[in-house]
Design a protein around this motif. Structure first.
Motif, short mmCIF file in Angstrom:
data_model
loop_
_atom_site.label_atom_id
_atom_site.label_comp_id
_atom_site.label_asym_id
_atom_site.label_seq_id
_atom_site.Cartn_x
_atom_site.Cartn_y
_atom_site.Cartn_z
N UNK A 129 1.28 -1.15 -0.68
CA UNK A 129 -0.11 -0.54 0.01
C UNK A 129 0.47 1.19 0.08
N UNK A 130 0.39 2.23 -1.11
CA UNK A 130 0.39 3.86 -0.43
C UNK A 130 0.57 4.59 0.67
N UNK A 131 1.56 4.44 1.79
CA UNK A 131 1.26 5.62 2.62
C UNK A 131 1.41 6.96 2.16
N UNK A 132 1.11 7.48 2.35
CA UNK A 132 1.95 9.13 2.64
C UNK A 132 2.57 9.54 3.66
N UNK A 133 3.69 9.88 3.55
CA UNK A 133 4.69 10.45 4.91
C UNK A 133 3.43 11.50 5.72
N UNK A 134 4.25 11.57 6.65
CA UNK A 134 3.09 12.28 7.47
C UNK A 134 3.34 13.52 7.37
N UNK A 135 4.41 14.33 6.63
CA UNK A 135 4.72 16.19 6.38
C UNK A 135 2.96 16.35 5.37
N UNK A 136 3.35 15.13 4.64
CA UNK A 136 2.29 15.82 3.16
C UNK A 136 0.42 15.62 3.55
N UNK A 137 0.90 14.27 5.07
CA UNK A 137 -1.25 13.81 5.69
C UNK A 137 -1.60 15.45 6.11
N UNK A 138 -0.40 16.07 7.06
CA UNK A 138 -0.97 17.52 7.20
C UNK A 138 -0.72 17.93 6.41
N UNK A 161 -11.63 10.73 6.89
CA UNK A 161 -10.95 9.50 6.60
C UNK A 161 -9.29 8.56 7.47
N UNK A 162 -8.63 9.74 7.56
CA UNK A 162 -7.30 9.95 8.09
C UNK A 162 -6.86 9.53 9.57
N UNK A 163 -9.00 10.43 10.26
CA UNK A 163 -8.47 10.04 11.61
C UNK A 163 -8.87 8.46 12.34
N UNK A 250 -12.91 12.52 -5.26
CA UNK A 250 -13.16 13.64 -5.88
C UNK A 250 -12.90 15.01 -4.40
N UNK A 251 -12.80 14.86 -3.59
CA UNK A 251 -12.39 15.98 -3.01
C UNK A 251 -11.11 15.78 -2.27
N UNK A 252 -11.00 14.62 -2.25
CA UNK A 252 -9.15 14.33 -2.11
C UNK A 252 -8.18 14.25 -2.66
N UNK A 253 -8.97 14.27 -4.46
CA UNK A 253 -7.71 14.64 -5.17
C UNK A 253 -7.72 15.67 -5.33
N UNK A 260 0.03 20.42 -3.01
CA UNK A 260 1.53 20.03 -4.06
C UNK A 260 1.36 18.98 -3.76
N UNK A 261 1.13 17.66 -3.51
CA UNK A 261 1.12 16.13 -3.07
C UNK A 261 1.57 15.70 -4.67
N UNK A 262 2.64 15.38 -5.09
CA UNK A 262 2.50 14.61 -6.91
C UNK A 262 2.20 13.53 -6.64
N UNK A 263 2.48 12.78 -5.77
CA UNK A 263 1.52 11.31 -5.00
C UNK A 263 0.67 11.16 -5.81
N UNK A 264 0.22 9.85 -6.36
CA UNK A 264 -1.25 8.74 -6.13
C UNK A 264 -1.68 9.02 -4.86
N UNK A 265 -2.90 10.26 -4.56
CA UNK A 265 -3.47 9.89 -3.02
C UNK A 265 -4.91 9.74 -3.71
N UNK A 266 -5.34 9.41 -2.69
CA UNK A 266 -7.21 8.25 -2.51
C UNK A 266 -7.88 8.18 -1.23
N UNK A 267 -8.84 7.91 -0.97
CA UNK A 267 -9.63 8.01 -0.33
C UNK A 267 -8.82 6.94 0.86
N UNK A 268 -8.34 5.78 0.09
CA UNK A 268 -7.87 5.13 0.44
C UNK A 268 -6.38 4.94 0.68
#
Length: 323
Positions: A129-138, A161-163, A250-253, A260-268
């Protein structure tokens, strides 16, 4: 032999394939308790299978051979006609659906043998699974505009979603009453309805509680007033109706773009990040299993591979003898 004897000896006609499919889907929904989303996925895969059989002139399950089932899997993987090749995981899902369908028809006495018993789904390599870094989530969580109704709604969605590590369908399915109980008594936790109608209780942290309260006070009443028939849904769209999974995606996108997150991001991605960050913080894997609603700890163990990979990266970058 009399006419009555001939009638008795004549075999019963096989039920039409579409009718058998409906019986199978009813079995999955009623006896196995599969969710509406899972049933819809089974229907799509099996509709494709029945169309493919019809294209080969097969309209009776008795006439299906193991070679036919294997050829169907091959056709999915290679593409056939206007159908683009499917990913290995999608082929595997379809084969699993077909195997279950044939197993059902055999157990119900509709067919004498199981034509799919010897056909195995293709092996799929483990995809971490592709997890975001903590600073990206923030940055993602800080991206909604708190001065707009949409921004307040988006903040509530992202924090939930994150909480909680909930699936997008679980968050979109929340009603106000369910969340209000968690807001009134934080120790009670938030009730989520997961796959197969399984319930679980997850803690609702302060950031998520504050974001939901802000939405209930400053945003939801305005949008709810626009609905022709107001309902109990927690998260709404601008027309006052329940927020759909597609709109939530779409909200997450949009939030990822603003952050400015260039990695692929989805609700999952937020669910993956929730699990990975918990394990990185020292949480027991069985606790994370319960929080995610996994029936088996084996499913959760994939997240430990993510954290091990993180440790390898740190080692390779920091240890003088790593390379």
């Amino acid at each position: 032999m009399s006419n009555s004897d001939e009638t008795a000896a004549r075999p019963e006609p096989a039920p039409a394939l579409p009718r058998v499919l409906e019986d199978y889907l009813d079995h999955l929904g009623v006896e196995r308790g599969l969710s509406a989303n899972t049933l819809a996925s089974y229907r799509r895969d099996l509709d494709r299978y029945l169309v493919w059989l019809a294209g080969r002139g097969i309209d009776r399950l008795d006439d299906v051979s193991p070679a036919d089932v294997g050829a169907f899997a091959t056709a999915l993987a290679s593409g056939e006609g206007q159908q683009a090749p499917l990913a290995r995981s999608s082929v595997g899902r379809s084969v699993v659906a077909v195997r279950g369908f044939h197993r059902f028809t055999t157990s119900e006495g509709i067919t004498p043998t199981d034509a799919a018993a010897e056909v195995s789904p293709p092996r799929v390599g483990t995809r971490l699974p592709k997890a975001l870094r903590l600073e990206q989530v923030t940055a993602l969580l800080a991206s909604p505009d708190p001065t707009t109704v949409e921004g307040v709604r988006d903040a509530a969605l992202l924090e939930l979603l994150y909480g909680t590590g909930a699936r997008i369908s679980e968050v979109c399915g929340l009603d106000v009453d369910e969340v209000s109980r968690a807001l009134d008594d934080p120790d009670a936790g938030l009730r989520l309805l997961g796959k197969g109608s399984k319930e679980r209780i997850v803690p609702l942290g302060r950031y998520a509680r504050d974001a939901v309260r802000a939405w209930l006070v400053r945003g939801r009443p305005e949008w709810q007033s626009r609905a022709a028939c107001p309902g109990p849904a927690l998260l709404l769209n601008s027309r006052g109706n329940r927020l759909s999974r597609q709109s939530a995606w779409a909200v997450v996108q949009r939030a990822a773009e603003r952050a400015n997150i260039t990695d692929e991001v989805s609700p999952h991605s937020l669910r993956h990040s929730y699990a990975t960050h918990l394990l990185d913080g020292g949480a027991d894997i069985r606790v994370v299993q319960e929080l995610l609603g996994h029936s088996s700890v084996t499913t959760t163990q994939i997240y430990t591979l993510v954290t091990v990979e993180h440790l390898r990266e740190v080692y390779r970058s920091a240890h003088p003898r790593a390379r």
